[in-house]
Scaffold this motif. Structure first.
Motif, PDB file in Angstrom:
ATOM      1  N   HIS A   4      44.063  51.741  36.426  1.00  0.00           N
ATOM      2  CA  HIS A   4      44.636  50.179  36.386  1.00  0.00           C
ATOM      3  C   HIS A   4      45.824  50.428  35.408  1.00  0.00           C
ATOM      4  O   HIS A   4      46.060  51.412  34.568  1.00  0.00           O
ATOM      5  N   SER A  54      44.344  47.804  39.534  1.00  0.00           N
ATOM      6  CA  SER A  54      44.684  46.371  39.188  1.00  0.00           C
ATOM      7  C   SER A  54      45.786  46.371  38.039  1.00  0.00           C
ATOM      8  O   SER A  54      45.645  47.167  36.956  1.00  0.00           O
ATOM      9  N   TYR A  56      45.824  44.503  34.560  1.00  0.00           N
ATOM     10  CA  TYR A  56      44.890  43.448  33.729  1.00  0.00           C
ATOM     11  C   TYR A  56      45.952  42.771  32.849  1.00  0.00           C
ATOM     12  O   TYR A  56      47.076  43.439  32.133  1.00  0.00           O
ATOM     13  N   ARG A  66      42.445  40.051  35.925  1.00  0.00           N
ATOM     14  CA  ARG A  66      43.430  40.914  36.496  1.00  0.00           C
ATOM     15  C   ARG A  66      43.841  40.638  37.999  1.00  0.00           C
ATOM     16  O   ARG A  66      43.278  39.447  38.377  1.00  0.00           O
ATOM     17  N   GLN A  67      44.724  41.313  38.461  1.00  0.00           N
ATOM     18  CA  GLN A  67      45.465  41.001  39.695  1.00  0.00           C
ATOM     19  C   GLN A  67      45.383  42.179  40.388  1.00  0.00           C
ATOM     20  O   GLN A  67      45.863  43.389  39.576  1.00  0.00           O
ATOM     21  N   LYS A  68      45.201  42.383  41.752  1.00  0.00           N
ATOM     22  CA  LYS A  68      45.203  43.765  42.342  1.00  0.00           C
ATOM     23  C   LYS A  68      46.817  44.152  42.614  1.00  0.00           C
ATOM     24  O   LYS A  68      47.667  43.219  43.044  1.00  0.00           O
ATOM     25  N   VAL A  69      46.930  45.289  42.307  1.00  0.00           N
ATOM     26  CA  VAL A  69      48.245  45.838  42.652  1.00  0.00           C
ATOM     27  C   VAL A  69      48.746  46.026  43.996  1.00  0.00           C
ATOM     28  O   VAL A  69      48.028  47.124  44.454  1.00  0.00           O
ATOM     29  N   CYS A  88      51.827  41.978  42.464  1.00  0.00           N
ATOM     30  CA  CYS A  88      50.495  41.860  42.411  1.00  0.00           C
ATOM     31  C   CYS A  88      49.924  40.512  43.342  1.00  0.00           C
ATOM     32  O   CYS A  88      50.704  39.689  43.800  1.00  0.00           O
ATOM     33  N   GLU A  89      48.558  40.683  43.713  1.00  0.00           N
ATOM     34  CA  GLU A  89      47.952  39.689  44.515  1.00  0.00           C
ATOM     35  C   GLU A  89      48.212  38.429  43.613  1.00  0.00           C
ATOM     36  O   GLU A  89      47.796  38.541  42.348  1.00  0.00           O
ATOM     37  N   ASP A 117      34.368  42.280  35.948  1.00  0.00           N
ATOM     38  CA  ASP A 117      34.791  40.887  36.628  1.00  0.00           C
ATOM     39  C   ASP A 117      33.687  39.694  36.286  1.00  0.00           C
ATOM     40  O   ASP A 117      32.557  39.851  36.234  1.00  0.00           O
TER      41      ASP A 117
END
Length: 143
Positions: A4, A54, A56, A66-69, A88-89, A117
């Motif tokens: 991450h 992700s 963070y 966090r957002q997924k990359v 990022c999402e 999470d």
């Protein structure tokens, strides 16, 4: 192997403010709502980050979401220098609020060091306590 990234969010007071800012910059990236996060340097371990990693987010010295990359893009900053955009999402997963000292740029974050999470951030429906209160409740073993 998955790894991450972690990055400070400067000048933002909470997740709702970050969400409201991101709303204005959301775009379609390969069929998903996404946002760009500008930084100076590309990660060398891009493949490991794109393997489920992700970004963070640290707000007020606490890891809060966090957002997924989804990808990386080369760009130019306002001063005309090359930069990297983390794609990022757009939606954000709230995490257990975890203290984090300030740092510059971004850093790698091992899976073992990533906070757990909690739930997807919903600016209109979260019935969650404020981050500081949640941290105190966690320390007391109540959540």
């Amino acid at each position: 192997m998955t790894i991450h990234l972690i990055k400070l969010v400067v000048g933002v007071s909470d997740l709702e403010e970050l969400y409201r800012i991101n709303e204005h910059f959301t775009f379609d990236y390969e069929g998903q709502d996404a946002v760009r996060v500008r930084t100076r340097h590309f990660p060398r371990q891009q493949d490991d980050v794109l393997n489920g990693g992700s970004l963070y987010r640290v707000i007020k010295n606490r890891i809060v979401a966090r957002q997924k990359v989804l990808g990386f893009e080369e760009g130019t900053d306002p001063d005309g220098r090359k930069c990297c955009y983390f794609i990022c999402e757009a939606r954000m997963m709230m995490t257990v609020s975890t203290p984090k000292r300030p740092f510059q740029g971004w850093r790698y974050l091992k899976i073992a060091d990533a906070p757990a999470d909690r739930t997807w951030f919903d600016p209109d429906g979260n019935e969650e306590p404020p981050e500081e209160m949640a941290a105190e409740l966690k320390e007391l073993g109540l959540i």
